[in-house]
Structure formats: C-alpha cells, structure tokens
Design a protein around this motif. Structure first.
Motif, PDB file in Angstrom:
ATOM      1  N   MET A 181       0.837  -1.215   0.000  1.00  7.80           N
ATOM      2  CA  MET A 181       0.000   0.000   0.000  1.00  7.80           C
ATOM      3  C   MET A 181       0.869   1.263   0.000  1.00  7.80           C
ATOM      4  N   GLY A 182       2.106   1.124   0.417  1.00  8.18           N
ATOM      5  CA  GLY A 182       3.044   2.247   0.376  1.00  8.18           C
ATOM      6  C   GLY A 182       3.749   2.375  -0.963  1.00  8.18           C
ATOM      7  N   GLN A 183       3.535   1.382  -1.849  1.00  4.58           N
ATOM      8  CA  GLN A 183       4.182   1.381  -3.167  1.00  4.58           C
ATOM      9  C   GLN A 183       3.183   1.580  -4.309  1.00  4.58           C
ATOM     10  N   VAL A 184       1.992   2.056  -3.995  1.00  7.43           N
ATOM     11  CA  VAL A 184       0.984   2.313  -5.028  1.00  7.43           C
ATOM     12  C   VAL A 184       1.541   3.318  -6.040  1.00  7.43           C
ATOM     13  N   VAL A 185       1.297   3.060  -7.310  1.00  5.78           N
ATOM     14  CA  VAL A 185       1.821   3.924  -8.368  1.00  5.78           C
ATOM     15  C   VAL A 185       1.339   5.363  -8.175  1.00  5.78           C
ATOM     16  N   SER A 186       2.161   6.295  -8.603  1.00  8.40           N
ATOM     17  CA  SER A 186       1.915   7.715  -8.306  1.00  8.40           C
ATOM     18  C   SER A 186       0.559   8.206  -8.812  1.00  8.40           C
ATOM     19  N   SER A 187       0.105   7.684  -9.946  1.00  2.55           N
ATOM     20  CA  SER A 187      -1.174   8.143 -10.510  1.00  2.55           C
ATOM     21  C   SER A 187      -2.377   7.718  -9.666  1.00  2.55           C
ATOM     22  N   GLN A 188      -2.154   6.789  -8.727  1.00  4.36           N
ATOM     23  CA  GLN A 188      -3.243   6.316  -7.863  1.00  4.36           C
ATOM     24  C   GLN A 188      -3.019   6.691  -6.400  1.00  4.36           C
TER      25      GLN A 188
END
Length: 283
Positions: A200-207
C-alpha cells in the motif's frame, strides 16, 4: 381489509406511492433530519470539536453521499459520518482480498508462492483487476467469508458471481481492517501486516490521490483507492489510508457515491482529508 386505517392515511399512502409530493408528509420530515452529522470524540482537549467543525465545513457544498471514518490511536480520536452505510467497494476490496490470502496461508503455515506474490503486488500497487479476479476465484467464498468473520467485519457482504467490485463495504468495517493492519492482533501475523502496508506504500503515483492528500512531511503513507461508475448513483470513489508519524498513528476511510465524475469524487475526499491531516498535525 382496511379496518384500522383511516381514509386520510390511505390517500397519503397512495399519493406517496405514485411519487406525488404531499405537503403534510414533507413537513413531518424536515431535510435536516435526513442529513446525518459528523460525530467526533477525542482525549485531546478541543480536537473533537475542531475536527467536527472542519469536516462538516469541507462537506457543506459537496454533492453526493459521503461516509467518513477517522481513528487516531495517539489521541484516542474518532470521527464518523454514515459509518454503517453500504457502498459498492470497487477496488478498495483488494486490501481485503490480500488480507484473506495471507490469513489463509498463515492457517496452513505456508509462505505465499511467487505467483501469489506477483498477483498481490499487481493487485495493490497498480490496482490490477485481472490479478484480483484470479485471487478472488482461488480463495472462494468460504475463505473470504471466513476472514471477514475472523476480522469482525460483519457489515461486509462479498460480491456474488465473481463481481468482487460489488462487495458491500462500510466505513465501520474498513476502519476495522485498517486497525488490524496497523497493530498486533491474532488475525494477521506481523509479517502479513508489514507486507500489506508495504504494498500500500508502493501504489503507483497516478493512484496516490485521496486520503494522502495534504499529509504532513515525515508521515508514512499506506493507501488504496477505488473507483467505479454505474448507472445508479453515478461514480463511486473511495480511499482508505493509514498514516504514522509526527506523533500520530491514524487511519482514514472516505467512501462516496453520487458523484458526477471521478474527479469530483476525488475532490470531495481530498477536501475532507486535508482538514483532518491539518487538525491532527496541529494537535
């Protein structure tokens, strides 16, 4: 059989049933009674009143139906709005799917396979739907319901026929899940919790919109969002997040539907969380 029902009552019932507005009925249920208020409690003097005022103000001009949950362990602060209202989950349910997978693996004392790790990472960090469908089918209803029972998520109803995005969720249950992820418990192992929060800390920047908006610097962020458009209630736009740092350890859930566009829903969520982050940082 009409005994015991007055003619006037029958006329009112018929009028309401056909969509005719009856002034007497409208007067008996003022609009204010239908609009739930934000409620907050806190061990920190003045914080509950400040949060209630600011969250209410942030929502005052927003359309749609919004549910909010906040819990901060550090100040024992809780805020809720429509905590028991059910929403179509959209992709927010993906955190529950991963938690179920890890809970089930723990029961049989095994690690996730490389394939499961790959699917889990795609599901959380990129919100990959195909990966989610694969894991949902692999787990099956018995295991999913088993995890929900173990987690005490009694208000969550899994979507039928593989439609995981139509799972019914509430603020109450999403906050329960976030609490499980952020403190030791008997449902999820420490390694499982760390793994979910890492993804959850590595979610892609667009999301990474939604609950992280306005988060103070130095505070760690774990987030998962969901968005779905349907013919009824427009866009569902949701965001759940866990935050730690700056003397606080807190989680936020904001669920919305009735949005005209996805961006409108995002803006509503961000208006709410901006004031939450600000008020907590100042406390």
């Amino acid at each position: 059989m009409t005994s015991g029902i007055s003619r006037r009552a029958r006329v009112l019932a018929a009028a309401v049933g056909t969509g005719v507005l009856v002034p007497l009925v409208a007067a008996a249920t003022p609009a204010s009674a239908a609009t739930p208020a934000v409620t907050c409690t806190s061990a920190k003097a003045g914080l509950a009143a400040k949060l209630k005022q600011d969250i209410s103000a942030a929502l005052a001009t927003r359309k749609g139906t919004v549910a909010v949950g906040l819990y901060d362990r550090s100040t024992n602060t809780t805020c809720t709005l429509r905590a028991g209202t059910a929403y179509d989950s959209a992709s927010v349910v993906k955190v529950t799917v991963l938690a179920t997978l890890l809970w089930d693996a723990k029961k049989t004392n095994r690690y996730l396979t490389d394939r499961e790790n790959t699917l889990a990472k795609a599901m959380i960090t990129k919100s990959d739907n195909a990966a989610t469908s694969t894991l949902w089918k692999q787990l099956g209803m018995t295991k999913i319901r088993g995890f929900l029972a173990a987690a005490g998520m009694t208000q969550t109803k899994p979507g039928a026929n593989g439609y995981w995005g139509l799972t019914q969720i509430t603020v109450t249950d999403e906050q329960k899940l976030l609490k499980l992820l952020t403190a030791r418990n008997t449902v999820l192992s420490d390694n499982s919790r760390a793994y979910i929060l890492k993804l959850m800390g590595q979610v892609v920047s667009s999301q990474r919109w939604g609950t992280p908006y306005g988060v103070p610097s130095g505070v760690t962020v774990a987030v998962k969002n969901g968005w779905l458009q349907r013919s009824t209630n427009g866009w569902r736009v949701h965001s759940v997040g866990a935050f730690k740092g700056g003397g606080h350890d807190y989680m936020i859930t904001v669920l919305t539907h009735g949005n005209s566009t996805m961006n409108y829903g995002i803006a509503t969520i961000q208006a709410v969380v901006k004031v939450i982050h600000k008020d907590l940082a100042a406390s």
